[in-house]
Design a protein around this motif. Structure first.
Motif, mmCIF file in Angstrom:
data_model
loop_
_atom_site.group_PDB
_atom_site.id
_atom_site.type_symbol
_atom_site.label_atom_id
_atom_site.label_comp_id
_atom_site.label_asym_id
_atom_site.label_seq_id
_atom_site.Cartn_x
_atom_site.Cartn_y
_atom_site.Cartn_z
ATOM 1 N N UNK A 71 0.823 -1.219 0.000
ATOM 2 C CA UNK A 71 0.000 0.000 0.000
ATOM 3 C C UNK A 71 0.848 1.257 0.000
ATOM 4 N N UNK A 72 2.032 1.187 0.610
ATOM 5 C CA UNK A 72 2.902 2.365 0.638
ATOM 6 C C UNK A 72 3.362 2.730 -0.771
ATOM 7 N N UNK A 73 3.677 1.732 -1.579
ATOM 8 C CA UNK A 73 4.098 2.003 -2.947
ATOM 9 C C UNK A 73 2.967 2.654 -3.740
ATOM 10 N N UNK A 74 1.740 2.181 -3.533
ATOM 11 C CA UNK A 74 0.596 2.805 -4.192
ATOM 12 C C UNK A 74 0.441 4.256 -3.798
ATOM 13 N N UNK A 75 0.640 4.559 -2.504
ATOM 14 C CA UNK A 75 0.531 5.934 -2.027
ATOM 15 C C UNK A 75 1.644 6.809 -2.584
ATOM 16 N N UNK A 76 2.833 6.254 -2.729
ATOM 17 C CA UNK A 76 3.953 7.017 -3.280
ATOM 18 C C UNK A 76 3.684 7.422 -4.723
ATOM 19 N N UNK A 77 2.981 6.570 -5.475
ATOM 20 C CA UNK A 77 2.726 6.833 -6.883
ATOM 21 C C UNK A 77 1.445 7.629 -7.132
ATOM 22 N N UNK A 78 0.510 7.639 -6.180
ATOM 23 C CA UNK A 78 -0.751 8.350 -6.384
ATOM 24 C C UNK A 78 -0.578 9.815 -6.774
ATOM 25 N N UNK A 79 0.371 10.586 -6.186
ATOM 26 C CA UNK A 79 0.466 12.008 -6.529
ATOM 27 C C UNK A 79 0.819 12.304 -7.977
ATOM 28 N N UNK A 80 1.133 11.269 -8.781
ATOM 29 C CA UNK A 80 1.402 11.505 -10.207
ATOM 30 C C UNK A 80 0.243 12.277 -10.844
ATOM 31 N N UNK A 81 -0.985 11.816 -10.619
ATOM 32 C CA UNK A 81 -2.150 12.472 -11.200
ATOM 33 C C UNK A 81 -2.343 13.874 -10.666
ATOM 34 N N UNK A 82 -2.170 14.045 -9.363
ATOM 35 C CA UNK A 82 -2.354 15.362 -8.741
ATOM 36 C C UNK A 82 -1.375 16.379 -9.313
ATOM 37 N N UNK A 83 -0.104 15.995 -9.412
ATOM 38 C CA UNK A 83 0.904 16.917 -9.936
ATOM 39 C C UNK A 83 0.619 17.268 -11.392
ATOM 40 N N UNK A 84 0.238 16.277 -12.181
ATOM 41 C CA UNK A 84 -0.052 16.527 -13.596
ATOM 42 C C UNK A 84 -1.184 17.524 -13.770
ATOM 43 N N UNK A 85 -2.261 17.356 -13.032
ATOM 44 C CA UNK A 85 -3.425 18.218 -13.253
ATOM 45 C C UNK A 85 -3.146 19.660 -12.840
ATOM 46 N N UNK A 86 -2.351 19.860 -11.779
ATOM 47 C CA UNK A 86 -2.064 21.243 -11.390
ATOM 48 C C UNK A 86 -1.025 21.891 -12.281
ATOM 49 N N UNK A 87 -0.082 21.108 -12.796
ATOM 50 C CA UNK A 87 0.864 21.680 -13.753
ATOM 51 C C UNK A 87 0.164 22.077 -15.046
ATOM 52 N N UNK A 88 -0.939 21.402 -15.357
ATOM 53 C CA UNK A 88 -1.719 21.721 -16.566
ATOM 54 C C UNK A 88 -2.741 22.837 -16.326
ATOM 55 N N UNK A 89 -2.831 23.327 -15.095
ATOM 56 C CA UNK A 89 -3.719 24.449 -14.804
ATOM 57 C C UNK A 89 -5.171 24.074 -14.608
ATOM 58 N N UNK A 90 -5.444 22.821 -14.206
ATOM 59 C CA UNK A 90 -6.812 22.380 -13.961
ATOM 60 C C UNK A 90 -7.192 22.593 -12.498
#
Length: 288
Positions: A56-75
């Protein structure tokens, strides 16, 4: 320098809130739709990794990929506008009104839900081979998440509701810290690091995020989860939205605004020794 001092990024928070409040309906819906969809993809990635590796820790480490992408794209996410948009109203920015605030929140909610729901349908198709087979391991996990985090809370009545609300508060305390983190740096790397840390924390701790849940629970219902739409709304989405609002606005937006934009300066003022009559009252040490 790539790092912005707190007074600088706090002012940028107010600027961002004012811009979002006056944004057109079309742009608000597009940006919130894409934000909900990309965040849902990040959640799907985290759950897939957790199921396939058992970590589960590995899943949590990778989850922010989506969050970072959407804010860098200005969403825009609902959790972010909960924190930023009220600051424009508090700061009395031109055009900032309570009606405008509610309009923004409503449009972002609709857009986020539509985007997350679309990904829920697409993932349900994938894990059932177009609904031709029973859900695979990932699909089964999606169904059980929905059950445990709706009827699981309902079993405890008021105590379960309180726990759900507090998890929503703590979630957006961390998520909105990530939103602000994107404003702390002028470099992509600096933004990503500042966003990654608090978002990873919220996901691993199992806090409740209203937009992530817009993906998890509809997906669970599509995949045979033993809970109803009413369970989802009453025992998760509505309390989570309220908790996210309190956590993001109170512990992130309001605190940073109060101490870095409306700073209360109590330091002593320097004495102007050039004014008549002050020379005799100011002692200046003389080097021997």
């Amino acid at each position: 320098m790539s790092y912005l001092a707190p007074p600088e990024f706090a002012t940028r928070m107010v600027d961002a809130g004012a811009a979002k409040m006056t944004m057109s309906t079309r742009d608000t819906l597009i940006r919130s739709f894409m934000a909900g969809a990309i965040l849902a993809m990040g959640a799907a990635l985290a759950i897939t990794v957790t199921v396939q590796t058992g970590n589960a820790l590995l899943g949590a480490v990778l989850f922010p990929v989506g969050f970072c992408m959407l804010y860098l794209l200005g969403y825009d996410l609902l959790t972010g506008v909960f924190t930023l948009v009220p600051l424009a109203l508090i700061d009395r920015r031109p055009g900032a009104t309570f009606t405008g605030l509610l309009r923004n929140w409503g449009l972002v909610f609709v857009g986020n839900f539509a985007g997350a729901f679309m990904v829920a349908v697409l993932m349900a198709i994938i894990v059932t081979t177009g609904f031709a087979t029973d859900p695979d391991e990932v699909g089964q996990r999606l169904g059980t998440i929905g059950e445990s985090r709706t009827v699981g809370y309902a079993e405890f009545g008021a105590s379960g509701m309180l726990t759900l609300f507090v998890r929503g508060v703590l979630c957006n305390w961390m998520v909105s810290t990530g939103v602000v983190g994107a404003m702390m740096s002028r470099t992509v790397g600096g933004k990503v690091i500042a966003m990654w840390m608090p978002v990873m924390l919220f996901f691993y701790m199992g806090f409740e995020h209203s937009i992530v849940n817009m993906f998890l629970f509809p997906a669970g219902l599509l995949l045979g989860g033993e809970f109803s739409v009413g369970d989802y709304l009453v025992w998760n989405e509505i309390p989570t939205v309220l908790g996210n609002l309190v956590g993001g606005f109170t512990f992130v937006g309001l605190m940073l605004y109060t101490t870095h934009v409306r700073t209360k300066d109590t330091s002593p003022k320097p004495i102007d020794v050039t004014k008549p009559g002050l020379e005799e009252r100011v002692s200046v040490p003389v080097a021997k």
